[in-house]
Design a protein around this motif. Structure first.
Motif, mmCIF file in Angstrom:
data_model
loop_
_atom_site.group_PDB
_atom_site.id
_atom_site.type_symbol
_atom_site.label_atom_id
_atom_site.label_comp_id
_atom_site.label_asym_id
_atom_site.label_seq_id
_atom_site.Cartn_x
_atom_site.Cartn_y
_atom_site.Cartn_z
ATOM 1 N N TRP A 116 0.817 -1.225 0.000
ATOM 2 C CA TRP A 116 0.000 0.000 0.000
ATOM 3 C C TRP A 116 0.850 1.275 0.000
ATOM 4 O O TRP A 116 0.321 2.377 0.116
ATOM 5 N N GLU A 117 2.170 1.104 -0.105
ATOM 6 C CA GLU A 117 3.112 2.233 -0.216
ATOM 7 C C GLU A 117 2.916 3.253 0.911
ATOM 8 O O GLU A 117 2.780 4.456 0.678
ATOM 9 N N LEU A 118 2.939 2.746 2.141
ATOM 10 C CA LEU A 118 2.706 3.608 3.309
ATOM 11 C C LEU A 118 3.975 4.295 3.801
ATOM 12 O O LEU A 118 3.905 5.333 4.462
ATOM 13 N N ASN A 119 5.129 3.694 3.525
ATOM 14 C CA ASN A 119 6.426 4.261 3.928
ATOM 15 C C ASN A 119 6.550 4.488 5.435
ATOM 16 O O ASN A 119 7.172 5.461 5.884
ATOM 17 N N LEU A 120 5.943 3.603 6.214
ATOM 18 C CA LEU A 120 6.078 3.696 7.667
ATOM 19 C C LEU A 120 7.403 3.073 8.099
ATOM 20 O O LEU A 120 7.910 2.152 7.454
ATOM 21 N N SER A 121 7.966 3.559 9.196
ATOM 22 C CA SER A 121 9.185 2.970 9.739
ATOM 23 C C SER A 121 8.838 1.688 10.493
ATOM 24 O O SER A 121 7.676 1.459 10.864
ATOM 25 N N ILE A 122 9.842 0.864 10.755
ATOM 26 C CA ILE A 122 9.595 -0.380 11.495
ATOM 27 C C ILE A 122 9.123 -0.071 12.923
ATOM 28 O O ILE A 122 8.305 -0.796 13.492
ATOM 29 N N ASP A 123 9.593 1.041 13.494
ATOM 30 C CA ASP A 123 9.136 1.439 14.834
ATOM 31 C C ASP A 123 7.653 1.809 14.817
ATOM 32 O O ASP A 123 6.907 1.477 15.744
ATOM 33 N N GLU A 124 7.222 2.497 13.758
ATOM 34 C CA GLU A 124 5.798 2.851 13.642
ATOM 35 C C GLU A 124 4.936 1.601 13.480
ATOM 36 O O GLU A 124 3.844 1.500 14.057
ATOM 37 N N LEU A 125 5.424 0.633 12.707
ATOM 38 C CA LEU A 125 4.683 -0.621 12.529
ATOM 39 C C LEU A 125 4.582 -1.381 13.854
ATOM 40 O O LEU A 125 3.536 -1.947 14.180
ATOM 41 N N ALA A 126 5.675 -1.391 14.629
ATOM 42 C CA ALA A 126 5.666 -2.073 15.926
ATOM 43 C C ALA A 126 4.677 -1.412 16.881
ATOM 44 O O ALA A 126 3.959 -2.099 17.623
ATOM 45 N N GLU A 127 4.602 -0.083 16.838
ATOM 46 C CA GLU A 127 3.669 0.643 17.700
ATOM 47 C C GLU A 127 2.222 0.296 17.339
ATOM 48 O O GLU A 127 1.378 0.099 18.215
ATOM 49 N N LEU A 128 1.941 0.195 16.054
ATOM 50 C CA LEU A 128 0.613 -0.238 15.612
ATOM 51 C C LEU A 128 0.340 -1.677 16.059
ATOM 52 O O LEU A 128 -0.760 -2.005 16.499
ATOM 53 N N GLY A 129 1.359 -2.517 15.951
ATOM 54 C CA GLY A 129 1.214 -3.928 16.338
ATOM 55 C C GLY A 129 0.805 -4.107 17.784
ATOM 56 O O GLY A 129 0.066 -5.037 18.124
ATOM 57 N N ALA A 130 1.273 -3.199 18.652
ATOM 58 C CA ALA A 130 0.925 -3.277 20.082
ATOM 59 C C ALA A 130 -0.561 -3.125 20.316
ATOM 60 O O ALA A 130 -1.092 -3.583 21.336
ATOM 61 N N GLU A 131 -1.265 -2.501 19.370
ATOM 62 C CA GLU A 131 -2.721 -2.357 19.493
ATOM 63 C C GLU A 131 -3.444 -3.671 19.177
ATOM 64 O O GLU A 131 -4.616 -3.835 19.519
ATOM 65 N N ILE A 132 -2.743 -4.593 18.536
ATOM 66 C CA ILE A 132 -3.348 -5.875 18.155
ATOM 67 C C ILE A 132 -3.072 -6.941 19.210
ATOM 68 O O ILE A 132 -3.980 -7.672 19.630
ATOM 69 N N GLY A 133 -1.834 -7.036 19.656
ATOM 70 C CA GLY A 133 -1.480 -8.045 20.655
ATOM 71 C C GLY A 133 -0.098 -7.786 21.207
ATOM 72 O O GLY A 133 0.745 -7.154 20.547
ATOM 73 N N SER A 134 0.163 -8.292 22.411
ATOM 74 C CA SER A 134 1.419 -7.986 23.119
ATOM 75 C C SER A 134 2.661 -8.538 22.417
ATOM 76 O O SER A 134 3.747 -7.974 22.545
ATOM 77 N N ASP A 135 2.529 -9.660 21.681
ATOM 78 C CA ASP A 135 3.691 -10.258 21.007
ATOM 79 C C ASP A 135 3.934 -9.667 19.620
ATOM 80 O O ASP A 135 4.969 -9.950 19.007
ATOM 81 N N VAL A 136 2.976 -8.889 19.103
ATOM 82 C CA VAL A 136 3.098 -8.405 17.719
ATOM 83 C C VAL A 136 4.300 -7.474 17.528
ATOM 84 O O VAL A 136 5.029 -7.623 16.545
ATOM 85 N N PRO A 137 4.559 -6.515 18.448
ATOM 86 C CA PRO A 137 5.734 -5.653 18.231
ATOM 87 C C PRO A 137 7.039 -6.440 18.079
ATOM 88 O O PRO A 137 7.831 -6.159 17.174
ATOM 89 N N PHE A 138 7.261 -7.432 18.958
ATOM 90 C CA PHE A 138 8.473 -8.243 18.819
ATOM 91 C C PHE A 138 8.518 -8.907 17.449
ATOM 92 O O PHE A 138 9.565 -8.942 16.788
ATOM 93 N N CYS A 139 7.380 -9.452 17.011
ATOM 94 C CA CYS A 139 7.338 -10.158 15.724
ATOM 95 C C CYS A 139 7.535 -9.204 14.546
ATOM 96 O O CYS A 139 8.023 -9.615 13.493
ATOM 97 N N VAL A 140 7.158 -7.938 14.694
ATOM 98 C CA VAL A 140 7.431 -6.942 13.648
ATOM 99 C C VAL A 140 8.940 -6.805 13.472
ATOM 100 O O VAL A 140 9.455 -6.798 12.348
ATOM 101 N N TYR A 141 9.661 -6.700 14.579
ATOM 102 C CA TYR A 141 11.120 -6.540 14.527
ATOM 103 C C TYR A 141 11.825 -7.854 14.194
ATOM 104 O O TYR A 141 12.786 -7.874 13.440
ATOM 105 N N GLY A 142 11.372 -8.956 14.804
ATOM 106 C CA GLY A 142 12.091 -10.216 14.684
ATOM 107 C C GLY A 142 13.403 -10.159 15.451
ATOM 108 O O GLY A 142 13.615 -9.294 16.305
ATOM 109 N N GLY A 143 14.289 -11.102 15.151
ATOM 110 C CA GLY A 143 15.591 -11.121 15.807
ATOM 111 C C GLY A 143 15.522 -11.615 17.232
ATOM 112 O O GLY A 143 14.804 -12.563 17.553
ATOM 113 N N THR A 144 16.249 -10.954 18.103
ATOM 114 C CA THR A 144 16.325 -11.334 19.516
ATOM 115 C C THR A 144 16.112 -10.076 20.337
ATOM 116 O O THR A 144 16.634 -9.016 19.987
#
Length: 288
Positions: A116-144
């Motif tokens: 959808w060509e939103l050009n959001l940063s990964i931090d912005e996506l993680a912040e949105l993810g927190a509105e869906i579920g507690s594990d979503v921000p971590f899964c947006v970033y991945g890694g450790t």
């Protein structure tokens, strides 16, 4: 169609500190992604509709699904008039303590950011993810990561020492709410998160194995003897360390020898259908 990988996570530590006024629990966790992943397909729709399909008949394909919620949230927040057809190719076991639903939502957020060509940063996506579920921000970033708050406050840490991860999920359903409800914080043995962070920072595999801990494990073990049996089988088969992930019922064993992996997998397959041998991923996602 755009495809996005959605890897599972395991908890190397999971500590519950107290119950908060908002009824969530304050947690402290060390989590890492593993190479067991769903694949999310995203196809642009011009009619504004969000549709969902899955290769697994037990995955809900309506607004209960976190991936659907992720797409709807982006649509509403940014006034998107386009739609999407989401296809979830499921490999991660359902209701397993491996963040399958959360990682699907996270992959949907990352993929739709591109589609959808939103050009959001990964931090912005993680912040949105927190509105869906507690594990979503971590899964947006991945890694450790070292996660605090209700799990949504994420601090990146180095990848753990490389090893194999053998996972086994018994045929039992576990309610996360019931497991948290059965937790007595006055008597639990808290894992040593600081020692785990030091072990990872120093690349010390033995210290990492010695420091695994999950305060929810005892609650689930008392309710589900099948989980106890899997844990015992893994330990006897030669895993270096064994722990339940999340609220369960999946149990994982860490193994640094490929020869021992096949022995452990073969020992479990007679008792458990869903057995996997994968590697840790450890590295963060990057946006396209």
């Amino acid at each position: 169609m755009l495809y996005v990988k959605a890897p599972a996570k395991i908890n190397l530590t999971l500590d519950v500190l107290y119950k908060r006024e908002d009824n969530y629990h304050e947690v402290e966790m060390v989590m890492t992604t593993i190479d067991l992943a769903d694949r999310i397909g995203l196809a642009l729709r011009q009619d504004g509709k969000i549709t969902l399909s899955s290769t697994d008949q037990f995955v809900p394909v309506d607004q209960r699904n976190f991936a659907y919620q992720a797409a709807r949230l982006l649509q509403q927040r940014y006034g998107i008039t386009k739609g999407v057809a989401i296809k979830i190719e499921k490999e991660i076991p359902i209701a397993a303590g491996l963040a399958g639903g959360s990682t699907d939502a996270a992959a949907t957020l990352r993929g739709l950011n591109e589609l959808w060509e939103l050009n959001l940063s990964i931090d912005e996506l993680a912040e949105l993810g927190a509105e869906i579920g507690s594990d979503v921000p971590f899964c947006v970033y991945g890694g450790t990561a070292h996660a605090t708050g209700r799990g949504e406050l994420i601090r990146e840490i180095p990848a753990p020492p490389s090893c194999w991860v053998v996972l086994a999920k018994p045929k039992v359903g576990v309610s996360t709410a019931d497991i948290y409800g059965g937790l007595n914080l006055a008597t639990v043995e808290h894992p040593n998160t600081i020692e785990m962070l030091q072990a990872i920072d120093q690349g010390d595999y033995k210290a990492m194995c010695a420091t695994l801990g999950n305060v929810l494990e005892d609650v689930t073990l008392k309710l589900h003897p099948e989980v106890v049996k899997i844990k015992t089988l893994m330990e006897r088969s030669g895993a270096d360390a064994v722990l339940m992930s999340g609220s369960g019922p999946t149990v994982f064993g860490l193994v640094d020898s490929e020869l021992r992996v096949s022995r452990i997998v073969n020992g479990l397959r007679g008792f458990c259908d869903e057995v996997y041998a994968v590697r840790m991923l450890g590295e963060r996602h990057s946006l396209a």
